[in-house]
Scaffold this active site. Structure first.
Site, PDB file in Angstrom:
ATOM      1  N   HIS A 115       0.825  -1.209   0.000  1.00 52.65           N
ATOM      2  CA  HIS A 115       0.000   0.000   0.000  1.00 52.65           C
ATOM      3  C   HIS A 115       0.863   1.264   0.000  1.00 52.65           C
ATOM      4  O   HIS A 115       0.591   2.214  -0.745  1.00 52.65           O
ATOM      5  CB  HIS A 115      -0.918   0.007   1.219  1.00 52.65           C
ATOM      6  CG  HIS A 115      -1.840  -1.164   1.289  1.00 52.65           C
ATOM      7  ND1 HIS A 115      -2.692  -1.501   0.273  1.00 52.65           N
ATOM      8  CD2 HIS A 115      -2.026  -2.103   2.261  1.00 52.65           C
ATOM      9  CE1 HIS A 115      -3.369  -2.588   0.599  1.00 52.65           C
ATOM     10  NE2 HIS A 115      -2.985  -2.966   1.804  1.00 52.65           N
ATOM     11  N   ILE A 116       1.897   1.289   0.837  1.00 51.32           N
ATOM     12  CA  ILE A 116       2.764   2.472   0.910  1.00 51.32           C
ATOM     13  C   ILE A 116       3.626   2.557  -0.336  1.00 51.32           C
ATOM     14  O   ILE A 116       3.765   3.629  -0.941  1.00 51.32           O
ATOM     15  CB  ILE A 116       3.632   2.421   2.182  1.00 51.32           C
ATOM     16  CG1 ILE A 116       2.755   2.573   3.418  1.00 51.32           C
ATOM     17  CG2 ILE A 116       4.696   3.519   2.160  1.00 51.32           C
ATOM     18  CD1 ILE A 116       3.484   2.397   4.731  1.00 51.32           C
ATOM     19  N   HIS A 145       9.893   7.186  15.079  1.00 49.59           N
ATOM     20  CA  HIS A 145       8.814   6.299  14.622  1.00 49.59           C
ATOM     21  C   HIS A 145       7.511   7.085  14.430  1.00 49.59           C
ATOM     22  O   HIS A 145       6.465   6.738  14.986  1.00 49.59           O
ATOM     23  CB  HIS A 145       8.595   5.157  15.613  1.00 49.59           C
ATOM     24  CG  HIS A 145       7.986   3.945  14.976  1.00 49.59           C
ATOM     25  ND1 HIS A 145       8.286   2.670  15.364  1.00 49.59           N
ATOM     26  CD2 HIS A 145       7.075   3.805  13.961  1.00 49.59           C
ATOM     27  CE1 HIS A 145       7.606   1.794  14.643  1.00 49.59           C
ATOM     28  NE2 HIS A 145       6.861   2.461  13.771  1.00 49.59           N
ATOM     29  N   ILE A 146       7.594   8.127  13.625  1.00 50.73           N
ATOM     30  CA  ILE A 146       6.444   9.020  13.424  1.00 50.73           C
ATOM     31  C   ILE A 146       5.913   8.962  11.996  1.00 50.73           C
ATOM     32  O   ILE A 146       5.162   9.841  11.577  1.00 50.73           O
ATOM     33  CB  ILE A 146       6.796  10.478  13.789  1.00 50.73           C
ATOM     34  CG1 ILE A 146       7.998  10.971  12.967  1.00 50.73           C
ATOM     35  CG2 ILE A 146       7.058  10.619  15.279  1.00 50.73           C
ATOM     36  CD1 ILE A 146       8.248  12.457  13.066  1.00 50.73           C
ATOM     37  N   GLY A 171       3.599   7.325  10.624  1.00 49.84           N
ATOM     38  CA  GLY A 171       2.135   7.404  10.596  1.00 49.84           C
ATOM     39  C   GLY A 171       1.578   8.350  11.630  1.00 49.84           C
ATOM     40  O   GLY A 171       0.364   8.363  11.867  1.00 49.84           O
ATOM     41  N   ASP A 211       9.436  -6.956  -5.045  1.00 51.07           N
ATOM     42  CA  ASP A 211       8.530  -7.497  -4.034  1.00 51.07           C
ATOM     43  C   ASP A 211       8.483  -9.011  -4.201  1.00 51.07           C
ATOM     44  O   ASP A 211       8.545  -9.525  -5.328  1.00 51.07           O
ATOM     45  CB  ASP A 211       7.122  -6.904  -4.191  1.00 51.07           C
ATOM     46  CG  ASP A 211       6.279  -7.077  -2.940  1.00 51.07           C
ATOM     47  OD1 ASP A 211       5.969  -6.068  -2.288  1.00 51.07           O
ATOM     48  OD2 ASP A 211       5.933  -8.232  -2.604  1.00 51.07           O
ATOM     49  N   GLU A 216      13.456   0.456  20.644  1.00 50.67           N
ATOM     50  CA  GLU A 216      12.838   1.781  20.762  1.00 50.67           C
ATOM     51  C   GLU A 216      12.330   1.995  22.182  1.00 50.67           C
ATOM     52  O   GLU A 216      11.900   1.047  22.844  1.00 50.67           O
ATOM     53  CB  GLU A 216      11.680   1.920  19.764  1.00 50.67           C
ATOM     54  CG  GLU A 216      12.118   1.829  18.310  1.00 50.67           C
ATOM     55  CD  GLU A 216      10.955   2.022  17.338  1.00 50.67           C
ATOM     56  OE1 GLU A 216       9.809   2.157  17.802  1.00 50.67           O
ATOM     57  OE2 GLU A 216      11.201   2.042  16.114  1.00 50.67           O
TER      58      GLU A 216
END
Length: 634
Positions: free
Chosen positions: A386-387, A517-518, A520, A406, A494
């Site tokens: 999707h991304i 980790h931002i 999203g 992929d 993390e």
């Protein structure tokens, strides 16, 4: 008179803050004194006196007399109050009108409030006027309230006890109420159980002495196996939300009456093992690992919500074996991640980050050396989900050539070119961006060998999973100049919360953008996830639908009407449907609807049946050897 039938059970129910959400006398004062300059102060004094009386800190008669002395109201205000109360009946009483009307002969409303506003409400609920015991106002010719009927036993301290004693109830008596005077009925030996009703107000001095505290009438009916509007009380279903999921998720569950516990941080395995024992629904993001050991201790768990794209932090095999449905948000943060990739890519290829750092140190470096446009450059992606596909579209719109690899055969979008291997991508790409999941096979997928296959001066982006890149190898490639710049949003280790320290070998390196980790973490993405995931979870819990499930066969079910719905999760082996049908035939069950979907390991059958069935039928269904999980909805 009360007719004690159906196993000789009598239910005594309070009115104020139980059948209705508010105290009637308090609300009457608020209506009558709304235009008085001192109205707010007087209303507050009345409310304080109500609380003192309900908590048993002031005798009832004293609390009542003091409140009436402060009250200045008229019959028209009582009429306004009735209209207000009609809109403020407790939600669980609204849901259970069928029980109230069906058991009306066995239900007594005993209240220290006033029939003047109680009877219009109890009549709506199907309760019998002759079974309502309460005080009454005395009016003058102008309709002003000038007192109460003092001959009524309920006007005095201990009135409820005296009234119940006079009724000579030869039955099992349960009392439901929010006040100390309700408990006193049980305390005096006139009732078998007292249930503190806390849907609207919780008084500690009352709950401390109660046999049970119930958050709704549904709980009482559930405990006593009585007809009810819900198959299970939602207040008994605990929802655990971790990692600071969006407030929209909390609101979605709380608005439906679920018991929600919210934590900003993640939890380690030992914490989760202890916490998850009584949890029915858990919501997590990427830092919380639901391991086999954790899930084996989750006896009540029905569903997992991953408020992110990936589900590698969940032991899906164990969840499936235990009949736990998993839902995620495969699309909700896609755009946010793509925009951060594009933004960091442009800053890295233009060397904006080191120039900005120099400016903060007072250095003016106006130079075009090693700064380039993205137009005409080759963007190579590992992973084309999707991304990856959306990044492909935007990258091409910026004038870039797109190459991707992929494991799954994916249809290229636009002019994107599919490569047969990662190495083929590395040989041509000016920018390499990772968009793969954190499955075990992808651990340290990119190391010294892979960096050596890339072009000199490449821009490297990892906004996928921290575990897929060997950090020491990345550091070496940056220090040697093999990699011109890097954008890293995810890390092998993390911090659990924002207050914990962050440590990485990548810290302090020039032209490296580190973000916590931002990818999203935008308001739009988090609100979208905070809405989407609870919608899927609630559809499953309330209706049985598994649309969007990661591990269950997907079924979108119609709303349940005039039937009970049987949800049966089982091992996908031959003959299960035949076994179910044999049970239906044995108990003469009339089926009104049937739905079935299977995958390689699980079968999910939903059967809508007529409401009349025995407990033996349910036990026979549960006894089918291949049953994993079974629920009834109505």
């Amino acid at each position: 008179m009360v007719t004690a039938i159906k196993e000789q059970k009598i239910f005594i129910i309070d009115f104020d803050s139980t059948i209705t959400k508010v105290e009637g006398l308090d609300q009457l004062a608020a209506i009558a004194l709304s235009n008085s300059p001192e109205g707010e102060q007087i209303v507050q004094k009345i409310k304080d006196l109500t609380d003192l009386g309900m908590n048993g800190e002031l005798s009832f008669s004293e609390a009542l007399n003091q409140r009436l002395a402060l009250l200045s109201a008229n019959k028209k205000h009582v009429d306004e109050l009735v209209l207000f109360l009609k809109e403020n009946i407790s939600e669980s009483f609204e849901r259970n009108k069928k029980f109230l009307s069906e058991y009306a002969d066995q239900i007594l409303v005993i209240s220290s409030g006033f029939k003047d506003f109680i009877l219009p409400i109890t009549t709506i609920l199907g309760l019998k006027p002759e079974n309502v015991y309460a005080n009454t106002f005395v009016y003058n010719e102008q309709g002003d309230i000038i007192g109460i009927d003092n001959d009524n036993v309920l006007a005095n301290t201990g009135g409820k006890i005296k009234l119940v004693k006079s009724l000579n109830l030869d039955a099992h008596v349960s009392v439901i109420g929010d006040g100390f005077t309700d408990f006193e009925i049980k305390q005096s030996g006139l009732a078998d159980r007292f249930y503190a009703f806390i849907e609207n107000v919780e008084r500690k001095k009352v709950t401390d002495v109660a046999d049970f505290s119930i958050k709704s009438l549904d709980e009482f009916l559930f405990y006593n196996q009585l007809p009810r509007g819900q198959s299970y009380p939602k207040s008994l279903i605990k929802v655990l939300l971790l990692e600071n999921v969006h407030p929209a998720a909390v609101e979605a569950f709380e608005s439906q009456g679920f018991d929600v516990e919210f934590h900003k941080g993640a939890m380690d395995e030992d914490e989760l093992i202890e916490k998850i024992k009584d949890v029915s629904i858990i919501g997590i993001r990427s830092k919380t690992n639901l391991t086999k050991k954790v899930l084996e201790n989750a006896e009540k768990l029905m569903a997992i919500g991953a408020f992110c794209i990936g589900t590698n932090q969940i032991d899906i095999k164990t969840a499936s074996e235990k009949g736990i449905a998993i839902f995620n948000a495969p699309y909700s943060n896609t755009r946010s991640v793509v925009e951060l990739v594009i933004g960091e890519m442009i800053m890295l290829i233009r060397k904006v980050f080191p120039k900005s750092t120099s400016m903060h140190e007072g250095v003016w470096d106006k130079s075009a050396n090693h700064s380039f446009e993205v137009r005409g450059k080759k963007l190579g992606m590992i992973g084309y989900g999707h991304i990856g596909t959306q990044l492909s579209v935007i990258g091409e719109a910026l004038g870039m050539e797109i190459y991707f690899y992929d494991l799954v055969d994916k249809m290229p979008i636009g002019n994107a070119k599919k490569c047969r291997t990662m190495e083929e991508v590395f040989r041509v790409a000016d920018v390499v961006s990772l968009h793969i999941d954190g499955r075990k096979e992808n651990t340290n997928l990119i190391g010294e060998k892979e960096f050596s296959q890339m072009k000199d001066g490449v821009i490297f982006m990892n906004l996928a999973r921290g575990s897929v890149v060997e950090i020491p190898a990345l550091v070496n490639a940056l220090k040697s100049g093999k990699i011109h710049g890097a954008g890293v949003d995810v890390f092998p280790e993390e911090p659990k919360t924002n207050s914990d320290p962050f440590v990485s070998e990548l810290m302090g390196l020039s032209n490296v953008i580190l973000t916590p980790h931002i990818g999203g973490s935008t308001e739009e993405a988090q609100q979208g996830i905070g809405t989407y995931v609870p919608e899927r979870l609630l559809e499953y819990i309330n209706n049985g639908s598994t649309t969007g499930s990661v591990n269950f066969p997907e079924l979108t079910l119609p709303l349940l009407k005039n039937s009970h719905r049987m949800l049966h999760v089982h091992k996908n082996v031959p003959g299960i449907l035949a076994k179910l049908n044999n049970v239906f035939a044995k108990h003469n069950i009339n089926v009104t609807g049937q739905y079935l979907k299977t995958d390689e390991t699980l079968g999910y059958v939903i059967v809508d049946i007529e409401k009349s069935y025995s407990r033996e039928f349910v036990q026979d269904i549960k006894a089918i050897e291949e049953t994993i999980k079974f629920r009834m909805l109505f």
